[in-house]
Design a protein around this motif. Structure first.
Motif, PDB file in Angstrom:
ATOM      1  N   ASP A 196     -33.827  15.275   0.493  1.00 26.14           N
ATOM      2  CA  ASP A 196     -33.569  15.264  -0.949  1.00 26.14           C
ATOM      3  C   ASP A 196     -32.987  13.939  -1.419  1.00 26.14           C
ATOM      4  OD1 ASP A 196     -34.497  17.817  -1.163  1.00 26.14           O
ATOM      5  OD2 ASP A 196     -32.521  18.772  -1.256  1.00 26.14           O
ATOM      6  N   THR A 227     -35.013  19.150  -7.479  1.00 28.18           N
ATOM      7  CA  THR A 227     -34.565  20.391  -8.130  1.00 28.18           C
ATOM      8  C   THR A 227     -35.409  21.593  -7.719  1.00 28.18           C
ATOM      9  OG1 THR A 227     -35.939  19.948 -10.088  1.00 28.18           O
ATOM     10  CG2 THR A 227     -33.660  19.151 -10.132  1.00 28.18           C
ATOM     11  N   PHE A 231     -33.541  26.314  -1.933  1.00 30.01           N
ATOM     12  CA  PHE A 231     -32.087  26.306  -2.145  1.00 30.01           C
ATOM     13  C   PHE A 231     -31.556  27.715  -1.952  1.00 30.01           C
ATOM     14  CE2 PHE A 231     -28.320  26.626  -4.894  1.00 30.01           C
ATOM     15  CZ  PHE A 231     -27.595  25.521  -4.466  1.00 30.01           C
ATOM     16  N   ASP A 235     -26.017  26.556   0.127  1.00 27.68           N
ATOM     17  CA  ASP A 235     -26.215  25.125  -0.083  1.00 27.68           C
ATOM     18  C   ASP A 235     -25.406  24.578  -1.255  1.00 27.68           C
ATOM     19  OD1 ASP A 235     -28.089  24.891   1.999  1.00 27.68           O
ATOM     20  OD2 ASP A 235     -29.698  25.591   0.696  1.00 27.68           O
ATOM     21  N   ARG A 236     -24.651  25.444  -1.958  1.00 23.34           N
ATOM     22  CA  ARG A 236     -23.851  24.976  -3.088  1.00 23.34           C
ATOM     23  C   ARG A 236     -22.872  23.893  -2.644  1.00 23.34           C
ATOM     24  NH1 ARG A 236     -22.855  27.853  -7.866  1.00 23.34           N
ATOM     25  NH2 ARG A 236     -20.651  27.338  -7.691  1.00 23.34           N
ATOM     26  N   SER A 248     -23.940  16.646  -5.589  1.00 21.37           N
ATOM     27  CA  SER A 248     -24.965  16.776  -4.559  1.00 21.37           C
ATOM     28  C   SER A 248     -26.266  16.209  -5.121  1.00 21.37           C
ATOM     29  CB  SER A 248     -25.160  18.247  -4.188  1.00 21.37           C
ATOM     30  OG  SER A 248     -25.696  18.967  -5.298  1.00 21.37           O
ATOM     31  N   ARG A 250     -29.105  17.702  -5.503  1.00 27.75           N
ATOM     32  CA  ARG A 250     -29.720  18.655  -6.429  1.00 27.75           C
ATOM     33  C   ARG A 250     -29.036  18.615  -7.794  1.00 27.75           C
ATOM     34  NH1 ARG A 250     -32.877  23.266  -5.794  1.00 27.75           N
ATOM     35  NH2 ARG A 250     -32.527  24.973  -7.264  1.00 27.75           N
ATOM     36  N   ALA A 251     -27.703  18.572  -7.782  1.00 25.33           N
ATOM     37  CA  ALA A 251     -26.963  18.538  -9.040  1.00 25.33           C
ATOM     38  C   ALA A 251     -27.241  17.246  -9.802  1.00 25.33           C
ATOM     39  CB  ALA A 251     -25.468  18.681  -8.765  1.00 25.33           C
ATOM     40  N   ASP A 283     -25.467  26.039 -11.045  1.00 26.76           N
ATOM     41  CA  ASP A 283     -25.761  26.907  -9.908  1.00 26.76           C
ATOM     42  C   ASP A 283     -25.628  26.151  -8.585  1.00 26.76           C
ATOM     43  OD1 ASP A 283     -26.234  29.049 -11.547  1.00 26.76           O
ATOM     44  OD2 ASP A 283     -28.417  28.802 -11.570  1.00 26.76           O
ATOM     45  N   ALA A 284     -25.879  24.840  -8.638  1.00 29.06           N
ATOM     46  CA  ALA A 284     -25.762  24.026  -7.429  1.00 29.06           C
ATOM     47  C   ALA A 284     -24.309  23.725  -7.087  1.00 29.06           C
ATOM     48  CB  ALA A 284     -26.534  22.714  -7.604  1.00 29.06           C
TER      49      ALA A 284
END
Length: 503
Positions: A196, A227, A231, A235-236, A248, A250-251, A283-284
């Motif tokens: 990622d 995104t 997930f 993984d948060r 992160s 993703r965020a 959510d991430a």
């Protein structure tokens, strides 16, 4: 005569909150300020968690049936595996913390994903008792645990990841400013391993035109790879209130996509799409995105105003330790606007929590509540302490409030010079009461030199800002100005338009 207005009508963010001092009846009904719970003081994530592929134990989430079709084994929870790693315990069926007779976590080695042929220890296909390699089943069919294809894929990927250096090379090139080389290495790394972080960096560099022509469409494609990647709740990211900007991959990708859709930069301007990406970032585990959603539902962002959702999101972010959310939640309870039930006690509690963390706006707001005696017993000593903290950080309303104490000599020793300096700082920040107060002191020479032209300037600016007494003061001071004074004031209020120099 100086008409002081210590308590300014702002809480230093978008809306003006014109408040009246607490009545005697209100002050008699004081009660203890409720406490709030902030549970966000967490340690930063362990550096070893940055890339799971560095571990020789295969990451199950990279093989679909291993991750989503296995029977639940509590010994494979992340917290258990991390515990065993931290205490150097064996991560296999013989681990000492496994209960008697209970299976340990399944460990797949990239050198022998089906088991250890030399020792005769095989991973068997569930329910067959036979080695996985020789099980008479379709090797491509998913098993209750891991199919043969999953094992092979995970083993190959892990083997490449342990030996691959492209990510390190990409980061080194990026830090040196060799963006073309960095782009090539990030692409190579993504093609090999699908990290990622590589997709994120390619997206950001493509957006900025680093090492490749700027192309928003291509940038969005790469950001969406991040995104849209697999997930799970485990993984948060771990939010650290001490470093609220840390994200992160993703965020960060979600936040970038939200901003692009809000601005309509290279994509269709779409507030609803932006909100969806804020939700994805929240959510991430990125708590500031949760706070953003709360503010959005307060104001009607993307066409939907929902006070209950707003409070829910703001409270979630505030309790996680995000200081701006504490302040905004206090402000929502204080004003009682946008459908939120007004609650001065909760407002004071959240202002105090944010003030303790150094939030300047909250320090002023908390001082104001002590000054007025709102939901707490009036305490000007504490009010001055809060005002001072906020004034040092440049909050104009706090500077004005503190200046009035030095002007009148209440609680602190009277000092007109200090009062005038504070009024000047607040006036320069656009605080209208400070503009008026500074004009009065300048017209009489209190705390500094007398200057009628500057008094006229400040009265004019106060009037333009809506001060109710500035118009009458202007009429009183204008006849006292000489032609030179008036010319000086006009030069400040109506500066001549600058003309371009031409040769």
């Amino acid at each position: 005569m100086l008409a002081l207005n210590r308590i300014a009508g702002t809480l230093v963010l978008p809306a003006l909150l014109l408040l009246q001092p607490a009545s005697a009846q209100q002050q008699e009904a004081q009660a203890a300020t409720p406490s709030v719970t902030v549970s966000g003081k967490r340690q930063a994530a362990d550096a070893s968690e940055f890339l799971a592929a560095r571990s020789r134990v295969l990451g199950r989430k990279y093989a679909s049936s291993c991750n989503f079709m296995s029977a639940y084994n509590p010994n494979e929870d992340d917290i258990v595996l991390n515990y065993m790693r931290d205490f150097n315990l064996r991560a296999d069926g013989a681990n000492p913390i496994a209960s008697a007779g209970a299976p340990g976590p399944e460990v797949l080695r990239d050198s022998s994903p089906y088991g250890d042929a030399e020792s005769g220890a095989y991973n068997t296909m569930p329910g067959t008792g036979a080695p996985a390699e020789t099980a008479a089943v379709d090797p491509m069919a998913p098993a209750v645990k891991c199919s043969g294809a999953d094992r092979a894929f995970a083993a190959g990927r892990n083997y490449i990841a342990r030996k691959d250096k492209t990510l390190d090379q990409a980061i080194a090139a990026y830090e040196k400013g060799d963006y073309k080389e960095a782009m090539a290495k990030f692409r190579e790394n993504y093609n090999k391993l699908g990290y990622d972080i590589s997709a994120l960096m390619i997206g950001k560099m493509t957006l900025q035109g680093l090492g490749t022509p700027a192309d928003t469409t291509q940038a969005v494609t790469w950001l969406r790879k991040v995104t849209d990647a697999r997930f799970s709740p485990s993984d948060r990211m771990k939010f650290d209130p001490r470093d609220p900007s840390a994200m992160s991959e993703r965020a960060e990708a979600a936040m970038l996509l939200a901003k692009l859709h809000l601005a309509g930069a290279g994509v269709r301007k779409d507030a609803r799409a932006a909100r969806e990406f804020y939700e994805l970032a929240a959510d991430a585990g990125y708590v500031p995105a949760t706070s953003m959603l709360g503010l959005g539902y307060l104001s009607g962002f993307a066409g939907e105003r929902n006070p209950s959702k707003a409070v829910k999101y703001l409270k979630e972010a505030a309790e996680a330790g995000y200081v701006p959310a504490m302040y905004q939640l206090g402000r929502a309870y204080y004003t009682g606007e946008d459908g939120v039930t007004k609650d001065l006690k909760l407002a004071g509690a959240w202002f105090a929590a944010a003030a303790k963390q150094g939030h300047a706006g909250a320090q002023y707001a908390a001082g104001r509540m002590y000054d007025l005696g709102e939901s707490v017993a009036p305490d000007q000593q504490r009010a001055i302490a809060f005002y001072k903290d906020a004034a040092v950080k440049g909050v104009p309303a706090a500077q004005n409030a503190l200046a009035t104490y030095f002007y009148t000599g209440e609680i602190v020793e009277k000092n007109p010079a200090t009062a005038r300096k504070l009024f000047n700082a607040a006036a320069m920040g656009g605080q209208r009461d400070a503009m008026f107060n500074l004009a009065v002191m300048t017209s009489t020479g209190e705390g500094g030199p007398k200057d009628l032209s500057m008094a006229y300037v400040w009265y004019s600016l106060a009037q333009a800002s809506g001060h109710p007494n500035a118009g009458a003061a202007l009429k009183e001071v204008a006849p006292r100005l000489s032609k030179e004074d008036l010319a000086k004031a006009d030069a400040i209020l109506k500066p001549a338009a600058r003309t371009a120099l031409t040769k």
